[in-house]
Motif scaffolding. Structure first.
Motif, PDB file in Angstrom:
ATOM      1  N   LEU A  12       1.577  14.822  -0.791  1.00  0.00           N
ATOM      2  CA  LEU A  12       2.388  12.753  -1.024  1.00  0.00           C
ATOM      3  C   LEU A  12       0.606  12.750  -0.372  1.00  0.00           C
ATOM      4  O   LEU A  12       0.414  11.129  -0.185  1.00  0.00           O
ATOM      5  CB  LEU A  12       3.149  13.575  -0.921  1.00  0.00           C
ATOM      6  N   SER A  13       0.420  13.492   1.521  1.00  0.00           N
ATOM      7  CA  SER A  13      -0.151  12.289   2.362  1.00  0.00           C
ATOM      8  C   SER A  13      -1.443  12.325   1.467  1.00  0.00           C
ATOM      9  O   SER A  13      -2.358  11.808   2.567  1.00  0.00           O
ATOM     10  CB  SER A  13      -0.130  13.416   3.281  1.00  0.00           C
ATOM     11  N   TRP A  14      -2.395  13.082   0.934  1.00  0.00           N
ATOM     12  CA  TRP A  14      -3.529  12.735   0.479  1.00  0.00           C
ATOM     13  C   TRP A  14      -3.521  11.590  -0.942  1.00  0.00           C
ATOM     14  O   TRP A  14      -4.250  11.156  -1.486  1.00  0.00           O
ATOM     15  CB  TRP A  14      -3.431  14.170  -0.575  1.00  0.00           C
ATOM     16  N   GLU A  15      -2.356  11.172  -1.764  1.00  0.00           N
ATOM     17  CA  GLU A  15      -2.302  10.569  -2.650  1.00  0.00           C
ATOM     18  C   GLU A  15      -2.703   9.167  -2.295  1.00  0.00           C
ATOM     19  O   GLU A  15      -3.868   8.825  -3.302  1.00  0.00           O
ATOM     20  CB  GLU A  15      -0.569   9.512  -3.167  1.00  0.00           C
ATOM     21  N   GLU A  16      -2.781   8.891  -1.348  1.00  0.00           N
ATOM     22  CA  GLU A  16      -3.985   7.460  -1.113  1.00  0.00           C
ATOM     23  C   GLU A  16      -4.840   7.442  -0.001  1.00  0.00           C
ATOM     24  O   GLU A  16      -5.456   6.809   1.128  1.00  0.00           O
ATOM     25  CB  GLU A  16      -3.009   5.859  -0.765  1.00  0.00           C
ATOM     26  N   ALA A  17      -5.582   8.820  -0.220  1.00  0.00           N
ATOM     27  CA  ALA A  17      -7.028   9.341   0.673  1.00  0.00           C
ATOM     28  C   ALA A  17      -8.166   8.456   0.556  1.00  0.00           C
ATOM     29  O   ALA A  17      -7.736   7.762  -1.362  1.00  0.00           O
ATOM     30  CB  ALA A  17      -7.527  10.096   0.258  1.00  0.00           C
ATOM     31  N   ASP A  18      -8.711   7.832   1.465  1.00  0.00           N
ATOM     32  CA  ASP A  18      -9.959   7.023   1.023  1.00  0.00           C
ATOM     33  C   ASP A  18     -10.758   7.130  -0.300  1.00  0.00           C
ATOM     34  O   ASP A  18     -11.878   6.806  -0.560  1.00  0.00           O
ATOM     35  CB  ASP A  18     -10.709   6.785   1.926  1.00  0.00           C
ATOM     36  N   ASP A  19     -11.323   8.469  -0.559  1.00  0.00           N
ATOM     37  CA  ASP A  19     -11.607   8.631  -1.435  1.00  0.00           C
ATOM     38  C   ASP A  19     -11.232   8.945  -2.773  1.00  0.00           C
ATOM     39  O   ASP A  19     -11.977   9.664  -3.603  1.00  0.00           O
ATOM     40  CB  ASP A  19     -12.647  10.247  -1.479  1.00  0.00           C
ATOM     41  N   ALA A  20      -9.893   8.706  -2.951  1.00  0.00           N
ATOM     42  CA  ALA A  20      -8.706   8.678  -4.264  1.00  0.00           C
ATOM     43  C   ALA A  20     -10.151   8.006  -6.010  1.00  0.00           C
ATOM     44  O   ALA A  20     -10.900   8.074  -6.187  1.00  0.00           O
ATOM     45  CB  ALA A  20      -8.209   8.424  -4.012  1.00  0.00           C
ATOM     46  N   ASP A  21     -10.822   6.945  -4.492  1.00  0.00           N
ATOM     47  CA  ASP A  21     -11.329   5.789  -5.794  1.00  0.00           C
ATOM     48  C   ASP A  21     -12.764   6.654  -6.398  1.00  0.00           C
ATOM     49  O   ASP A  21     -13.123   6.853  -7.986  1.00  0.00           O
ATOM     50  CB  ASP A  21     -11.443   4.599  -5.671  1.00  0.00           C
ATOM     51  N   ALA A  22     -13.250   7.331  -4.851  1.00  0.00           N
ATOM     52  CA  ALA A  22     -14.668   8.355  -5.393  1.00  0.00           C
ATOM     53  C   ALA A  22     -14.190   9.089  -6.418  1.00  0.00           C
ATOM     54  O   ALA A  22     -15.297   8.725  -7.105  1.00  0.00           O
ATOM     55  CB  ALA A  22     -15.294   8.156  -4.277  1.00  0.00           C
ATOM     56  N   ASP A  23     -13.621  10.071  -6.008  1.00  0.00           N
ATOM     57  CA  ASP A  23     -12.949  11.217  -6.738  1.00  0.00           C
ATOM     58  C   ASP A  23     -13.082  10.812  -8.251  1.00  0.00           C
ATOM     59  O   ASP A  23     -13.263  11.529  -9.290  1.00  0.00           O
ATOM     60  CB  ASP A  23     -12.165  11.942  -6.711  1.00  0.00           C
ATOM     61  N   ALA A  24     -12.441   9.394  -9.193  1.00  0.00           N
ATOM     62  CA  ALA A  24     -12.398   8.967 -10.137  1.00  0.00           C
ATOM     63  C   ALA A  24     -13.363   9.453 -10.678  1.00  0.00           C
ATOM     64  O   ALA A  24     -14.082   9.163 -11.538  1.00  0.00           O
ATOM     65  CB  ALA A  24     -11.273   7.671 -10.263  1.00  0.00           C
ATOM     66  N   GLY A  45      -0.932  16.185 -11.041  1.00  0.00           N
ATOM     67  CA  GLY A  45       0.337  15.638  -9.616  1.00  0.00           C
ATOM     68  C   GLY A  45       0.551  14.816  -9.807  1.00  0.00           C
ATOM     69  O   GLY A  45       1.218  14.280 -10.480  1.00  0.00           O
ATOM     70  N   THR A  46       0.433  13.428  -8.685  1.00  0.00           N
ATOM     71  CA  THR A  46       0.897  12.406  -8.266  1.00  0.00           C
ATOM     72  C   THR A  46       0.646  11.335  -9.515  1.00  0.00           C
ATOM     73  O   THR A  46       0.252  10.236  -9.048  1.00  0.00           O
ATOM     74  CB  THR A  46       1.011  11.871  -6.835  1.00  0.00           C
ATOM     75  N   GLY A  47      -0.036  11.412 -10.248  1.00  0.00           N
ATOM     76  CA  GLY A  47      -1.441  10.569 -10.889  1.00  0.00           C
ATOM     77  C   GLY A  47      -2.414  10.400 -10.318  1.00  0.00           C
ATOM     78  O   GLY A  47      -2.890   8.893 -10.295  1.00  0.00           O
ATOM     79  N   ARG A  48      -2.872  10.687  -8.981  1.00  0.00           N
ATOM     80  CA  ARG A  48      -3.206  10.142  -7.846  1.00  0.00           C
ATOM     81  C   ARG A  48      -4.951   9.487  -8.803  1.00  0.00           C
ATOM     82  O   ARG A  48      -5.743   9.103  -8.784  1.00  0.00           O
ATOM     83  CB  ARG A  48      -3.990  10.934  -7.109  1.00  0.00           C
ATOM     84  N   ILE A  49      -5.630  10.155  -9.724  1.00  0.00           N
ATOM     85  CA  ILE A  49      -6.485  10.142 -10.415  1.00  0.00           C
ATOM     86  C   ILE A  49      -6.554   9.637 -11.656  1.00  0.00           C
ATOM     87  O   ILE A  49      -7.205   8.995 -11.932  1.00  0.00           O
ATOM     88  CB  ILE A  49      -7.270  11.719 -10.735  1.00  0.00           C
TER      89      ILE A  49
END
Length: 233
Positions: A12-24, A45-49
């Protein structure tokens, strides 16, 4: 391990990681997605991507076994299904692309890993692509590290790893510590070589393959991990 509250706190602490948009964006490029594509995220998971792909105009379905994570993905507008990732719970041939990120492939025995691969491929239309992000023997074993330590938020994590050459598996003892609380869990993951992984997905119906590293450069001896894109025939 993934049901442990301590591990879920880490994720959950990774949910809003700075690289999430780049990963997507990297998933979009790896799978050559054009909106609107029908995309399957397993495990989501949490639907991060998934939620980011949704904002880009894609129709995304996420599958996971964790109720707390699925609740977060659902709240973000992702269509979710609670299921084991080895099972086919969607209609065959109903997705343009599928992906399995964060080293989530290989946790089962040989036949059950084949079932997981088969479920991903069966979900695709002919010509659909599946992306598997994982570590492979080609690059992990030459620089194998028997231990690691890192922290996420207020949780300290240590790993003690052993490689079983007969079973071709990485056995890891994880220790999570937060204040006075300590939790230990053991995982066992099949470590495939690149050719073994391509053979596995070929047996499930894929006919062409592209091997990238974690930055979508061509996979090579210095690659930190494998992003394998397999196309269904």
């Amino acid at each position: 391990m993934f049901a442990l509250p301590m591990w879920q706190r880490v994720q959950l602490s990774w949910e809003e990681a700075d690289d999430a948009d780049a990963d997507a964006d990297q998933v979009v490029r790896a799978l050559a997605l054009t909106a609107p594509s029908r995309v399957l995220d397993v495990p989501c998971g949490t639907g991060r991507i998934a939620k980011r792909l949704r904002t880009l105009g894609h129709d995304v379905v996420g599958i996971d076994a964790s109720e707390p994570f699925l609740a977060l993905a659902d709240d973000a507008g992702v269509r979710v299904i609670r299921a084991d990732m080895r099972t086919s719970v969607v209609r065959d041939g109903s997705f343009d692309a599928a992906f399995c990120l964060w080293g989530s492939f290989g946790y089962f025995d040989e036949e059950q890993n084949r079932e997981q691969a088969r479920a991903l491929v069966n979900a695709l239309v002919p010509g659909g692509r599946v992306l598997v992000d994982t570590l492979v023997a080609d690059t992990l074993l030459p620089a194998f590290a028997a231990s690691a330590a890192w922290s996420v938020g207020d949780v300290d994590i240590t790993e003690a790893r052993e490689y079983d050459p007969r079973g071709k598996r990485i056995e890891t003892t994880w220790t999570f510590a937060r204040g006075d609380e300590r939790v230990t869990q053991v995982t066992s993951v099949r470590l495939y070589a690149l050719d073994e992984l391509t053979d596995l997905f070929a047996a499930c119906g894929c006919t062409t393959f592209q091997a990238f590293d974690g930055d979508l450069a061509p996979f090579g001896r210095s690659s930190d991990r494998l992003w394998l894109v397999a196309t269904k025939g």
